[in-house]
Write a protein that holds these residues in place. Sequence first.
Motif, short mmCIF file in Angstrom:
data_model
loop_
_atom_site.label_atom_id
_atom_site.label_comp_id
_atom_site.label_asym_id
_atom_site.label_seq_id
_atom_site.Cartn_x
_atom_site.Cartn_y
_atom_site.Cartn_z
N TRP A 12 0.83 -1.19 0.00
CA TRP A 12 0.00 0.00 0.00
C TRP A 12 0.88 1.25 0.00
O TRP A 12 2.03 1.21 0.43
CB TRP A 12 -0.88 0.05 1.26
N HIS A 58 -5.16 8.79 2.94
CA HIS A 58 -5.70 8.12 1.75
C HIS A 58 -4.81 6.92 1.45
O HIS A 58 -3.59 7.02 1.53
CB HIS A 58 -5.72 9.07 0.56
N GLU A 95 -3.78 3.72 -1.27
CA GLU A 95 -3.84 3.19 -2.63
C GLU A 95 -3.14 1.83 -2.64
O GLU A 95 -2.02 1.68 -2.14
CB GLU A 95 -3.15 4.13 -3.61
N ARG A 96 -3.81 0.82 -3.19
CA ARG A 96 -3.24 -0.52 -3.27
C ARG A 96 -2.21 -0.56 -4.40
O ARG A 96 -2.47 -0.09 -5.50
CB ARG A 96 -4.35 -1.55 -3.54
N ASP A 97 -1.02 -1.09 -4.10
CA ASP A 97 0.05 -1.18 -5.09
C ASP A 97 0.10 -2.58 -5.68
O ASP A 97 -0.08 -3.57 -4.95
CB ASP A 97 1.40 -0.84 -4.45
#
Length: 405
Positions: free
Chosen positions: A328, A338, A340-342
């Motif tokens: 993440w 916030h 974000e999925r990597d």
Amino acid sequence: MSLTVRPVEYADQPDYTRLGGEAFGTPADGRPVPTREEWEAAGFREWGAFDDDGLAARLRVYGFTSWFHGARVPTAGIAGVAVEPERRGSGHLGRLFDAALEQAREHGEVISTLYPTAPGIYRRLGYEVVGSFDDVDVPLLNLNRVAAPEGVVTRRATVADFDAVVAVHHRWAAAQNGPVSRAEKPFWTPPEKFFADYTGVTLAIDTTQGAAGEVIGFASWIRGEGYTPATALMEVDDLIALTPDAARALWRTIGSFSTVVGTARVSTSGLDPAWLVLPDLTSTVHSAHPYMLRILDVAGALGGLHSPLEGARVPFAVGGARDLDGAWTLTVSDGVTHLERDALAIEDVHHERPVLSPNGLALLYAGAQSAANLRLAGHLTGAPDHDTTLTALLPHRQLHVRDYF
């Protein structure tokens, strides 16, 4: 032997009740099976693991909200976990938790908590101890030496004061990590029942702003039996104060029983600021109940939180639990986190970002341990470049719990 994990039905209640009695003890007059109406009205979710010989393991889930980082967080509280003695060590518990926690996610619950009798069992499932709910014995003679408050008086509460009591608890709980919000069953109590459960509820009233005053604290207490100080004990479920003088006023009221009661058994947790007004901390822990936490949804738990680190960007990963594994990137913009999925495999990230175990993630989220301490405990590995930011990402709040389940 085949194993079926499914929600418990009312027809399973005799076996469910029996297994609970074996695990937690049975009162002398027995443990009655609830009626269907009682069971349906309770509002919890029960799960069982059934093999060819019947019910092998059970647990109960309470769906409620608890306060973390200034917000009410949907929580799956696990209780009543029991495995039949002859089936212990068979792996039934893991499958039972998998099913119950998957349903919890479907209900939108992003964390799970429990009070363990054996923490090691639940550590293997990703839970970690983040605090403790304790019953502490305080000699009442010591309370007579608490300094007199200024501008605060006490009076007995009535049902008409219920909203004011709830408001005090809300203000206190919102400033901590961990407290149950008491907004949902079984922790929400109708006003009449709340007051019927206690000998008295004492209010601390701020009189500096006028005769009517504002409720700035309360103590709920059960007087108990006897009037010999050497043996008499009273119980204090809540002593919550929003100012030092409110705490002084409530402690002095409890201490006024010292001629007939020797000890107050007070429910508390951590270093409660209400205790800082006492002349000394002479007390004895009567019982301690460790509190464990597990993250169920990384984005749901860590996203949308207020953070002082405007502009921060922290890549991290979670490894060690198939439902949480992943990489993440967390950023802070407009004062809010916030995620974000990597698109990275967990085995490829150790050289470029910190990697938290499920237990480490729980400890970091609760504010119970710093990144440095997580490394000492083996719950944080990988690149250390972001450790300081990970620790400072969320404003520190003390961990307090006041409701046992």
